[in-house]
Design a protein around this motif. Structure first.
Motif, PDB file in Angstrom:
ATOM      1  N   ILE A   1      -4.981  -5.347  -3.689  1.00 21.44           N
ATOM      2  CA  ILE A   1      -3.797  -5.913  -3.021  1.00 21.44           C
ATOM      3  C   ILE A   1      -4.478  -6.953  -1.947  1.00 21.44           C
ATOM      4  O   ILE A   1      -5.616  -6.277  -1.277  1.00 21.44           O
TER       5      ILE A   1
ATOM      6  N   THR B   1      -5.133   0.211  -4.983  1.00 19.92           N
ATOM      7  CA  THR B   1      -4.726  -0.394  -3.790  1.00 19.92           C
ATOM      8  C   THR B   1      -5.861  -1.774  -3.423  1.00 19.92           C
ATOM      9  O   THR B   1      -5.476  -2.762  -2.662  1.00 19.92           O
TER      10      THR B   1
ATOM     11  N   VAL C   1       2.185   2.294  -3.489  1.00 19.09           N
ATOM     12  CA  VAL C   1       1.137   2.828  -4.359  1.00 19.09           C
ATOM     13  C   VAL C   1       1.252   4.276  -4.014  1.00 19.09           C
ATOM     14  O   VAL C   1       1.097   5.068  -4.859  1.00 19.09           O
TER      15      VAL C   1
ATOM     16  N   HIS D   1       1.023  -1.248  -0.045  1.00 17.95           N
ATOM     17  CA  HIS D   1       0.008  -0.055   0.123  1.00 17.95           C
ATOM     18  C   HIS D   1       0.775   1.438  -0.070  1.00 17.95           C
ATOM     19  O   HIS D   1       0.611   2.134  -0.768  1.00 17.95           O
TER      20      HIS D   1
END
Length: 150
Positions: A147, A144, A104, A101
C-alpha cells in the motif's frame, strides 16, 4: 474532515492504546476465569485463555487501525509518510491510506475468528493457535507493505 491547520503531530493516543493493550492483556485471563467461573459456573477448556488473548490481540490491532483512520495518524504506520508529507497530502488522502490498511487487518481478524471457532470445536493444541494467529498477523502486515501513500 480534518482541516490542514488543525492537523497536529501527536503520539498520545498511541501511548494510551499501548498502555491499555498491556493492561487488558495482562488481566484478561484472570477476569474471564472469575467472570465465567463465579457468575456462570462455566469451566473453560484447556487453552481457552490463550484463545481469548489471541482474539483480543487481533481486535486490538483493529482498534489501533481504527484510531489511525479516525485521527488520520498515518505517519504512525511503518513505511508510511512522514508527518509533513501526511499534512501536505490532505485529509482525503490520509483517510484512504488508513482505510486500505484497516481493510487488510479487518479481513485478518475475520479469518482469525473463524479459525479460533474451528480450533475450539476441534480442540486443537494452543501452540497451533499461537502459530496460526501470529502468522496471520505477520501475513496481514506483509500485505500492507504494497500500500503506497503517493
Amino acid at each position: 474532515m480534518m482541516e490542514q491547520r488543525s492537523y497536529k503531530k501527536t503520539y498520545k493516543p498511541l501511548f494510551l492504546w499501548l498502555l491499555l493493550f498491556i493492561a487488558v492483556s495482562s488481566f484478561l485471563p484472570t477476569f474471564i476465569n472469575r467472570m465465567f467461573g463465579q457468575l456462570f459456573q462455566i469451566t473453560w477448556g484447556e487453552g481457552a485463555e490463550v484463545r481469548m488473548i489471541l482474539i483480543f490481540m487481533v481486535m486490538a490491532i483493529d482498534g489501533l487501525m481504527v484510531m489511525i483512520y479516525a485521527g488520520e495518524y498515518v505517519y504512525w504506520i511503518n513505511g508510511g509518510p512522514s508527518f509533513e508529507e501526511a499534512k501536505a497530502a490532505g485529509s482525503e488522502k490520509r483517510k484512504a491510506y488508513a482505510a486500505a490498511h484497516l481493510s487488510v487487518f479487518l479481513k485478518m481478524t475475520l479469518v482469525c475468528c473463524v479459525y479460533l471457532v474451528i480450533s475450539s470445536f476441534l480442540r486443537l493444541p494452543m501452540g497451533i493457535d499461537i502459530v496460526v494467529i501470529s502468522s496471520a498477523v505477520v501475513v496481514a502486515a506483509i500485505k500492507t507493505m504494497s500500500i503506497r501513500f503517493n
